[in-house]
Design a protein around this motif. Structure first.
Motif, PDB file in Angstrom:
ATOM      1  N   SER A  73     127.909  10.606  33.946  1.00 54.26           N
ATOM      2  CA  SER A  73     127.129  11.801  33.854  1.00 54.26           C
ATOM      3  C   SER A  73     125.553  11.784  33.764  1.00 54.26           C
ATOM      4  CB  SER A  73     127.206  12.143  32.227  1.00 54.26           C
ATOM      5  OG  SER A  73     126.621  11.164  31.549  1.00 54.26           O
ATOM      6  N   GLY A  74     125.187  10.282  33.992  1.00 55.35           N
ATOM      7  CA  GLY A  74     123.726  10.226  34.420  1.00 55.35           C
ATOM      8  C   GLY A  74     122.899   9.859  33.141  1.00 55.35           C
ATOM      9  N   GLY A  75     123.758   9.758  32.052  1.00 55.89           N
ATOM     10  CA  GLY A  75     123.092   9.186  30.727  1.00 55.89           C
ATOM     11  C   GLY A  75     122.834   7.718  30.834  1.00 55.89           C
ATOM     12  N   PRO A  76     122.304   7.023  29.853  1.00 52.85           N
ATOM     13  CA  PRO A  76     122.394   5.626  29.812  1.00 52.85           C
ATOM     14  C   PRO A  76     123.358   4.879  29.804  1.00 52.85           C
ATOM     15  CG  PRO A  76     121.394   6.426  27.876  1.00 52.85           C
ATOM     16  CD  PRO A  76     121.700   7.607  28.711  1.00 52.85           C
ATOM     17  N   ASP A  77     124.440   5.436  28.848  1.00 52.91           N
ATOM     18  CA  ASP A  77     125.839   4.601  28.855  1.00 52.91           C
ATOM     19  C   ASP A  77     126.681   4.706  30.028  1.00 52.91           C
ATOM     20  OD1 ASP A  77     125.084   4.632  26.139  1.00 52.91           O
ATOM     21  OD2 ASP A  77     126.011   6.586  25.859  1.00 52.91           O
ATOM     22  N   SER A  78     126.809   5.814  30.831  1.00 52.30           N
ATOM     23  CA  SER A  78     127.443   6.147  31.918  1.00 52.30           C
ATOM     24  C   SER A  78     126.662   5.364  33.317  1.00 52.30           C
ATOM     25  CB  SER A  78     127.852   7.410  32.358  1.00 52.30           C
ATOM     26  OG  SER A  78     126.519   7.987  32.570  1.00 52.30           O
ATOM     27  N   LEU A  79     125.510   5.258  33.198  1.00 52.15           N
ATOM     28  CA  LEU A  79     124.780   4.485  34.258  1.00 52.15           C
ATOM     29  C   LEU A  79     124.878   3.240  34.152  1.00 52.15           C
ATOM     30  CD1 LEU A  79     121.143   6.411  34.969  1.00 52.15           C
ATOM     31  CD2 LEU A  79     123.285   6.230  36.399  1.00 52.15           C
ATOM     32  N   ALA A  80     124.839   2.665  32.889  1.00 47.03           N
ATOM     33  CA  ALA A  80     125.077   1.402  32.669  1.00 47.03           C
ATOM     34  C   ALA A  80     126.569   0.789  33.225  1.00 47.03           C
ATOM     35  CB  ALA A  80     124.906   0.760  31.369  1.00 47.03           C
ATOM     36  N   LEU A  81     127.512   1.606  32.580  1.00 49.44           N
ATOM     37  CA  LEU A  81     128.969   1.486  33.089  1.00 49.44           C
ATOM     38  C   LEU A  81     129.037   1.243  34.781  1.00 49.44           C
ATOM     39  CD1 LEU A  81     132.217   1.464  32.971  1.00 49.44           C
ATOM     40  CD2 LEU A  81     131.994   3.873  32.589  1.00 49.44           C
ATOM     41  N   LEU A  82     128.204   2.281  35.605  1.00 49.34           N
ATOM     42  CA  LEU A  82     128.249   2.440  36.767  1.00 49.34           C
ATOM     43  C   LEU A  82     127.806   1.120  37.548  1.00 49.34           C
ATOM     44  CD1 LEU A  82     128.472   3.840  39.708  1.00 49.34           C
ATOM     45  CD2 LEU A  82     126.209   4.642  39.056  1.00 49.34           C
ATOM     46  N   TYR A  83     126.742   0.627  36.779  1.00 47.27           N
ATOM     47  CA  TYR A  83     126.090  -0.637  37.431  1.00 47.27           C
ATOM     48  C   TYR A  83     126.861  -1.972  37.026  1.00 47.27           C
ATOM     49  CZ  TYR A  83     123.029  -4.708  37.656  1.00 47.27           C
ATOM     50  OH  TYR A  83     122.401  -5.815  37.851  1.00 47.27           O
ATOM     51  N   LEU A  84     127.717  -1.830  35.886  1.00 46.31           N
ATOM     52  CA  LEU A  84     128.528  -3.023  35.609  1.00 46.31           C
ATOM     53  C   LEU A  84     129.949  -2.876  36.487  1.00 46.31           C
ATOM     54  CD1 LEU A  84     128.204  -2.939  31.644  1.00 46.31           C
ATOM     55  CD2 LEU A  84     127.378  -4.709  33.082  1.00 46.31           C
ATOM     56  N   ALA A  85     130.486  -1.815  36.439  1.00 45.05           N
ATOM     57  CA  ALA A  85     131.682  -1.759  37.628  1.00 45.05           C
ATOM     58  C   ALA A  85     131.258  -2.016  38.849  1.00 45.05           C
ATOM     59  CB  ALA A  85     132.161  -0.222  37.457  1.00 45.05           C
ATOM     60  N   ALA A  86     130.252  -1.563  39.526  1.00 50.17           N
ATOM     61  CA  ALA A  86     129.915  -1.921  40.721  1.00 50.17           C
ATOM     62  C   ALA A  86     129.659  -3.493  41.061  1.00 50.17           C
ATOM     63  CB  ALA A  86     128.549  -1.233  41.170  1.00 50.17           C
ATOM     64  N   SER A  87     128.899  -3.939  40.100  1.00 45.37           N
ATOM     65  CA  SER A  87     128.679  -5.397  40.093  1.00 45.37           C
ATOM     66  C   SER A  87     129.903  -6.151  39.898  1.00 45.37           C
ATOM     67  CB  SER A  87     127.644  -5.826  38.825  1.00 45.37           C
ATOM     68  OG  SER A  87     126.441  -5.138  39.279  1.00 45.37           O
ATOM     69  N   ALA A  88     130.736  -6.076  38.995  1.00 43.99           N
ATOM     70  CA  ALA A  88     132.093  -6.433  38.481  1.00 43.99           C
ATOM     71  C   ALA A  88     132.985  -6.448  39.743  1.00 43.99           C
ATOM     72  CB  ALA A  88     132.444  -6.270  37.341  1.00 43.99           C
ATOM     73  N   ARG A  89     133.390  -5.205  40.141  1.00 45.24           N
ATOM     74  CA  ARG A  89     134.342  -5.024  41.128  1.00 45.24           C
ATOM     75  C   ARG A  89     133.520  -4.410  42.420  1.00 45.24           C
ATOM     76  NH1 ARG A  89     139.767  -3.523  38.069  1.00 45.24           N
ATOM     77  NH2 ARG A  89     139.975  -5.269  36.862  1.00 45.24           N
ATOM     78  N   PRO A  90     133.057  -4.989  43.210  1.00 48.59           N
ATOM     79  CA  PRO A  90     132.213  -4.508  44.429  1.00 48.59           C
ATOM     80  C   PRO A  90     133.324  -3.992  45.376  1.00 48.59           C
ATOM     81  CG  PRO A  90     131.823  -6.869  44.530  1.00 48.59           C
ATOM     82  CD  PRO A  90     132.561  -6.326  42.986  1.00 48.59           C
ATOM     83  N   GLY A  91     133.164  -2.805  45.895  1.00 51.69           N
ATOM     84  CA  GLY A  91     134.200  -2.270  46.667  1.00 51.69           C
ATOM     85  C   GLY A  91     135.238  -1.648  46.320  1.00 51.69           C
ATOM     86  N   LEU A  92     135.453  -1.683  44.913  1.00 52.30           N
ATOM     87  CA  LEU A  92     136.848  -1.171  44.101  1.00 52.30           C
ATOM     88  C   LEU A  92     136.682  -0.174  43.361  1.00 52.30           C
ATOM     89  CD1 LEU A  92     138.702  -4.734  43.403  1.00 52.30           C
ATOM     90  CD2 LEU A  92     139.289  -3.092  45.264  1.00 52.30           C
ATOM     91  N   VAL A  93     135.373   0.458  43.202  1.00 49.04           N
ATOM     92  CA  VAL A  93     135.214   1.567  42.444  1.00 49.04           C
ATOM     93  C   VAL A  93     134.490   2.709  42.998  1.00 49.04           C
ATOM     94  CG1 VAL A  93     134.760  -0.015  40.322  1.00 49.04           C
ATOM     95  CG2 VAL A  93     132.959   0.805  41.677  1.00 49.04           C
ATOM     96  N   GLU A  94     134.803   3.783  42.559  1.00 46.71           N
ATOM     97  CA  GLU A  94     134.105   5.184  42.948  1.00 46.71           C
ATOM     98  C   GLU A  94     133.723   5.858  42.091  1.00 46.71           C
ATOM     99  OE1 GLU A  94     136.238   7.615  45.794  1.00 46.71           O
ATOM    100  OE2 GLU A  94     137.414   5.696  46.902  1.00 46.71           O
TER     101      GLU A  94
END
Length: 327
Positions: free
Chosen positions: A35-56
């Motif tokens: 959504s752009g709030g802190p919780d979902s932005l943190a999720l985005l960062y964590l997911a992109a870092s934990a599973r690079p190339g496997l998330v959209e």
């Protein structure tokens, strides 16, 4: 976003990876709701870092505030920085809601996200619900007199509202404050949604009450919800055992011998029978009060119709499709 990743972020990514791997195959492709709030932005960062190339990622523009489009575009920019494909999904209202705003927006949001995830061939949709959300949900449901199933709160892996896609919540052990700090460490600037301060909404009022209470702790409340989730799983197991022993089905009808069966298991078997035979009500969840009315009628040997199902008391209780309504 800074060029060097803080050590604390590395620790957080390792923790998140373990939480997510417990819910989804490490090789699966996942959709992230941002959504752009802190919780979902943190999720985005964590997911992109934990599973690079496997998330959209996808952001739903509810088109209810003038700023919503620019906020969605901000998320698109953050995704570009992280190398995560992103899409903005815009709600098209025939008429913008004047009542039950959050409920209607939520239904539209999950419908759009489910369609997007299927179109992108993603395995599941991941959301940023966290421990403090869980505590708020518990208090809200407690105030409505919810039973074991409701008080068990949000589950880590479920079907999305409407049942159209798998939904994962890997952050249910994380505090909102941890996610805010992670955004700051990663150089991500969240958007400020004014609805999070609007006390017309029940969740905002509960959040304020929890924040000012010196005796209600989110950790303890979430722990109680987890214990109740285990209890709910045990009751589900007992319900299945009872169904196999005390329920029979033939010619499109269901019979249930309730003698000696605890009330909560009776309730769940009645709910299951009605859901299986229902011809009305669509996918709307059966309300507890509706089931209570049916249980009382059946215990008194009476008949009652719910969702197009004729429920008849006696020995045994019987469930069958009701005759067509007269014009």
């Amino acid at each position: 976003m800074g060029s060097e990743k803080p050590i604390v972020a590395d620790i957080a990514v390792d923790r998140f990876r373990r939480d997510l791997d417990a819910l989804a195959d490490p090789a699966s492709r996942l959709g992230i709701a941002v959504s752009g709030g802190p919780d979902s932005l943190a999720l985005l960062y964590l997911a992109a870092s934990a599973r690079p190339g496997l998330v959209e990622a996808a952001t739903v523009d509810h088109d209810l505030r003038p700023e919503s489009r620019s906020e969605a575009e901000m998320v698109a920019h953050a995704c570009a920085q992280l190398g995560v494909p992103h899409q903005i999904l815009t709600v098209e209202w025939d008429r913008k809601p004047e009542t039950a705003l959050q409920e209607q927006a939520r239904a539209r949001r999950y419908a759009l996200l489910g369609d997007w995830a299927r179109a992108r061939n993603l395995s599941a949709l991941v959301t940023a619900h966290h421990l403090d959300d869980q505590a708020e949900t518990f208090i809200m449901r407690l105030s409505r007199g919810a039973g074991v199933k409701g008080l068990a709160g949000m589950r880590r892996a479920v079907r999305s509202p409407g049942g159209n896609f798998a939904l994962l919540r890997p952050l249910l052990d994380w505090h909102h404050s941890e996610l805010e700090q992670l955004c700051a460490d990663a150089g991500l600037t969240p958007v400020a949604d004014p609805s999070n301060l609007d006390e017309r909404f029940e969740r905002v009022r509960v959040r304020r009450a929890l924040g000012t209470s010196d005796w209600l702790a989110s950790d303890a409340i979430a722990s109680s919800a987890a214990h109740l989730a285990e209890a709910d799983a045990a009751i589900r197991w007992a319900t299945t055992e009872t169904w196999e022993r005390a329920v029979s089905a033939s010619n499109g009808a269901i019979a249930f011998a309730p003698q000696g069966v605890p009330r909560e298991i009776r309730r769940r078997i009645v709910r299951r029978a009605i859901v299986q035979l229902a011809s009305e009500g669509g996918r709307a969840e059966l309300r507890g009060k509706e089931i209570d009315i049916v249980l009382s009628a059946l215990a008194a040997g009476k008949r009652v119709t719910l969702r197009g199902v004729l429920c008849t008391g006696g020995k045994p209780w019987r469930f069958a499709k009701a005759p067509p309504r007269r014009a």
